[in-house]
Structure formats: C-alpha cells, structure tokens
Write a protein that holds these residues in place. Structure first.
Motif, PDB file in Angstrom:
ATOM      1  N   TRP A  70       0.875  -1.175   0.000  1.00  0.00           N
ATOM      2  CA  TRP A  70       0.000   0.000   0.000  1.00  0.00           C
ATOM      3  C   TRP A  70       0.912   1.224   0.000  1.00  0.00           C
ATOM      4  CZ3 TRP A  70      -5.161   0.092  -0.741  1.00  0.00           C
ATOM      5  CH2 TRP A  70      -5.814   1.333  -0.630  1.00  0.00           C
ATOM      6  N   SER A  82      -5.603  -5.201   4.770  1.00  0.00           N
ATOM      7  CA  SER A  82      -6.892  -4.783   5.313  1.00  0.00           C
ATOM      8  C   SER A  82      -7.900  -5.937   5.342  1.00  0.00           C
ATOM      9  CB  SER A  82      -7.449  -3.610   4.512  1.00  0.00           C
ATOM     10  OG  SER A  82      -7.502  -3.916   3.130  1.00  0.00           O
ATOM     11  N   THR A  86      -9.528  -7.268   8.741  1.00  0.00           N
ATOM     12  CA  THR A  86     -10.985  -7.315   8.870  1.00  0.00           C
ATOM     13  C   THR A  86     -11.457  -8.684   9.326  1.00  0.00           C
ATOM     14  OG1 THR A  86     -11.251  -5.642   7.132  1.00  0.00           O
ATOM     15  CG2 THR A  86     -13.155  -7.034   7.623  1.00  0.00           C
ATOM     16  N   THR A 250     -16.253   0.828  11.840  1.00  0.00           N
ATOM     17  CA  THR A 250     -15.232   1.757  11.344  1.00  0.00           C
ATOM     18  C   THR A 250     -14.532   2.522  12.456  1.00  0.00           C
ATOM     19  OG1 THR A 250     -16.511   2.032   9.304  1.00  0.00           O
ATOM     20  CG2 THR A 250     -14.804   3.655   9.746  1.00  0.00           C
ATOM     21  N   THR A 254     -10.824   2.104  14.167  1.00  0.00           N
ATOM     22  CA  THR A 254      -9.798   3.070  13.764  1.00  0.00           C
ATOM     23  C   THR A 254      -9.041   3.628  14.967  1.00  0.00           C
ATOM     24  OG1 THR A 254     -11.172   3.677  11.859  1.00  0.00           O
ATOM     25  CG2 THR A 254      -9.406   5.192  12.460  1.00  0.00           C
ATOM     26  N   ASN A 259      -3.506   1.113  12.997  1.00  0.00           N
ATOM     27  CA  ASN A 259      -3.476   1.679  11.635  1.00  0.00           C
ATOM     28  C   ASN A 259      -2.101   1.566  10.985  1.00  0.00           C
ATOM     29  OD1 ASN A 259      -6.266   2.693  11.758  1.00  0.00           O
ATOM     30  ND2 ASN A 259      -5.447   4.098  13.289  1.00  0.00           N
ATOM     31  N   ASN A 261      -0.076  -0.600   7.902  1.00  0.00           N
ATOM     32  CA  ASN A 261      -0.319  -1.429   6.721  1.00  0.00           C
ATOM     33  C   ASN A 261       0.695  -2.571   6.648  1.00  0.00           C
ATOM     34  OD1 ASN A 261      -2.578  -0.054   5.431  1.00  0.00           O
ATOM     35  ND2 ASN A 261      -1.150   1.651   5.164  1.00  0.00           N
ATOM     36  N   ASN A 272      -4.715  -3.112  10.228  1.00  0.00           N
ATOM     37  CA  ASN A 272      -5.712  -2.289   9.563  1.00  0.00           C
ATOM     38  C   ASN A 272      -6.900  -3.151   9.190  1.00  0.00           C
ATOM     39  OD1 ASN A 272      -5.997   0.455   9.058  1.00  0.00           O
ATOM     40  ND2 ASN A 272      -4.209   0.528   7.729  1.00  0.00           N
ATOM     41  N   THR A 273      -8.032  -2.531   9.034  1.00  0.00           N
ATOM     42  CA  THR A 273      -9.192  -3.192   8.450  1.00  0.00           C
ATOM     43  C   THR A 273      -9.630  -2.393   7.225  1.00  0.00           C
ATOM     44  OG1 THR A 273     -10.814  -1.963   9.763  1.00  0.00           O
ATOM     45  CG2 THR A 273      -9.944  -3.991  10.723  1.00  0.00           C
ATOM     46  N   SER A 276     -11.402   0.848   8.443  1.00  0.00           N
ATOM     47  CA  SER A 276     -10.513   1.858   9.027  1.00  0.00           C
ATOM     48  C   SER A 276      -9.606   2.477   7.973  1.00  0.00           C
ATOM     49  CB  SER A 276      -9.681   1.235  10.150  1.00  0.00           C
ATOM     50  OG  SER A 276      -8.801   0.234   9.656  1.00  0.00           O
ATOM     51  N   LEU A 277      -9.122   1.675   7.028  1.00  0.00           N
ATOM     52  CA  LEU A 277      -8.257   2.204   5.969  1.00  0.00           C
ATOM     53  C   LEU A 277      -9.014   3.193   5.079  1.00  0.00           C
ATOM     54  CD1 LEU A 277      -5.503   2.133   4.566  1.00  0.00           C
ATOM     55  CD2 LEU A 277      -6.326   0.201   3.201  1.00  0.00           C
ATOM     56  N   GLU A 281      -8.000   7.270   4.732  1.00  0.00           N
ATOM     57  CA  GLU A 281      -7.346   7.740   3.514  1.00  0.00           C
ATOM     58  C   GLU A 281      -8.299   8.230   2.434  1.00  0.00           C
ATOM     59  OE1 GLU A 281      -4.043   5.747   2.038  1.00  0.00           O
ATOM     60  OE2 GLU A 281      -3.355   4.974   3.966  1.00  0.00           O
TER      61      GLU A 281
END
Length: 323
Positions: A70, A82, A86, A250, A254, A259, A261, A272-273, A276-277, A281
C-alpha cells in the motif's frame, strides 16, 4: 321506507367492499414498490462500487486481493493487509463475545429471578445504543492504557514464551493492536448476539424442559440436551449477524487497531481493516486517482463479505422458522 333502505343496503355494502378492495390494492403495490426500491438501491450501490473500483482490479488483477503493498507514492495498492485485519478482528471478536453472550442469555432465561430479568436485559441491550465513536474513545483512552500497563506485559512474559501459540502473544505492550480492536468489537456485538440467544431460548416449548427436569436433569443438562439442540440454527444465525456487524465497524476500530499497513503474526501487533483504511485515507484521495479506485474496490470487497455473512444468517434463521 324500510324497504327502500333495505334495497339500498346491498349497494352501500358493495361500495364499501369496492373501496376496501381499492385500498388493499394500493397498499399491496406500495409495499411491493418499497421492496423493489430497496433491492434496486442495494444493487445500485454494489454496481457503483464495482464500477468505481474496476480500475484497481484492472491495474493489479486478482493479485489485488492478496497483495500486502500500500504505497500511495508509487501508486501500488493491495487489499491483503486490510482484508486480513478485517477477518481476524471480526472472528476474534466472535470468539470473545459468544461465550459472554451465551452466559447472559442463559442467566436471563434459566437462572435470574423474574424481577431481575428485565433490568439486566435492558442494560445489555442499551450497549447497542452507544455510538461507535464512544467505544473507540473509551478503548483508546481507558482500556488500551490499562491493558498495556497491567495485563499485556504478563501475557507477553508468560504465554508469549510458550511453543506454537506463543508467537501470537509477542511484541511490545502498546495496548493498541489487533487484539484490542477485537476486544472492543466483542463488546459492541455482545448485545446483538445475547438478545438473539435470549429470544430463541425463550421460544423452546416449556413441556420439553419440564420433561427433562422430570427425568432428573440438571439446569445445565437441560440447556445442553434440550435448549441448544432445539435452537441451534437460530443461535448460529444470531452469531452470524454479530459477525456481519463486526466486519463493517469503522470508527471504534480506527481508534484502537494501530493503523499500520502490515501483517503481524502477533495479535498485539498493529494492523488495519478495510473500514478503518477507507476512513483514514478517503479524504486524501484525488478524484479519478488509482488510490481512490483502490479504496472503492476495498469497499466493494467489504460489501460482498458483509452481504455473504448476512445472507447466510438470514437463511439459517429462516430455515429454523420453517422447521
């Protein structure tokens, strides 16, 4: 006069009947229209997400689903981190929440006195009304520091040294990470699962339980041998509903997931999920950019995951009702 009134009464009854029939027809088509509108809206969302994310799938192919890259600078994106975050946080949240939810439902239906059942049940259900951002702030400012200062160092020093499972409990005691996100999610989905379990446990015919008690069964034996087999499909459906809720959360995640990657073997590591990503961004993405397409592609993946989980839960609940 009476004959005239009698003669006119069939006409009046017919008019009322026709009026009622017209009202029923309007109501029927209004309900059908509402149902079709929901289906069209659902289809429009998923189609729009797929079309908007198509440039990412075209640029990276199916490798987009498993790539851990990423890098917005090099415009190289992947969904692997992500998606992993998740799924892991949601499954771990289910592992943590289900035993607690079962205990709550078991207590409310079998053990609690009648005067206490409603207050306790209401208190548990009120957890569902707390906004997710409050859970996130509470987890970040209260639970994570306490966990990092007290419990996490002990787990790292004792369980982290064990073979096989130790790798999942290693790392620095920062408090935030995959495990903390799963813990907060478990608290958030607890009322949904507990309420479903309580409702289906109460649907068991009393004669079944009374027969088991008459044969000398204990309360736990009645629960294990009568209640759980009778409600198995509905219980699983409720758990799947909780899983669907955990997949799409979410703001709370977060706050506490870290957070980062990257994929870490340790549950204490940051991650990360998808939700949240996207939340972090999306505001920095330019219209028409490959980054924006990648984020929308992630939204499409999350939509598909949630749809599959919720459809499976609905199918299980419906099959139980038919049985």
């Amino acid at each position: 006069m009476s004959q005239a009134a009698t003669a006119s009464s069939p006409i009046q009854e017919g008019a009322v009947r026709r009026g009622g029939s017209l009202g029923d027809t309007i109501f029927e088509w209004a309900c059908r229209g509402a149902g079709v509108f929901v289906l069209l809206l659902l289809g429009a969302i998923i189609v729009e997400l797929f079309i908007a994310g198509l440039p990412a799938f075209q640029a990276f192919g199916l490798g987009f689903l498993i790539s851990t890259d990423w890098d917005p600078v090099q415009e190289v994106f992947g969904a692997g981190v992500s998606v992993y975050g998740t799924v892991v946080t949601a499954v771990l949240a289910i592992v943590l929440a289900v035993p607690l939810a079962f205990g709550v439902a078991f207590y409310l239906t079998e053990l609690a006195p009648a005067w206490l059942r409603r207050p306790v049940g209401t208190a548990v259900e009120l957890l569902a009304a707390v906004p997710s951002i409050i859970y996130g702030m509470w987890g970040f400012f209260v639970i994570a520091p306490a966990f990092a200062a007290n419990l996490q160092p002990w787990i790292i020093d004792n369980i982290g040294e064990l073979p096989l499972i130790g790798i999942f409990f290693q790392g620095a005691p920062f408090g935030t990470g995959i495990f903390m996100a799963a813990f907060i999610l478990a608290i958030m989905i607890l009322p949904f699962i507990a309420a479903t379990m309580r409702d289906v446990f109460e649907q068991v015919p009393p004669v079944y339980k009374e027969s088991a008690y008459g044969l000398g069964a204990t309360t736990w034996e009645v629960m294990k041998g009568v209640v759980i087999p009778y409600t198995r499909s509905s219980v699983v459906g409720g758990i799947m509903l909780g899983l669907g809720r955990a997949l799409g959360e979410t703001m709370a995640v977060t706050f506490v997931i870290g957070n980062a990657n990257r994929i870490s073997a340790s549950l204490f590591g940051p991650g990360n999920t998808i939700a949240s990503l996207v939340a972090l961004e999306f505001g920095e993405s330019e219209t028409g950019s490959l980054k924006l397409a990648s984020l929308l592609a992630l939204g499409f993946i999350l939509f598909v995951l949630s749809f599959v989980v919720l459809a499976a839960s609905r199918y299980m609940l419906r099959s139980r009702l038919k049985a």
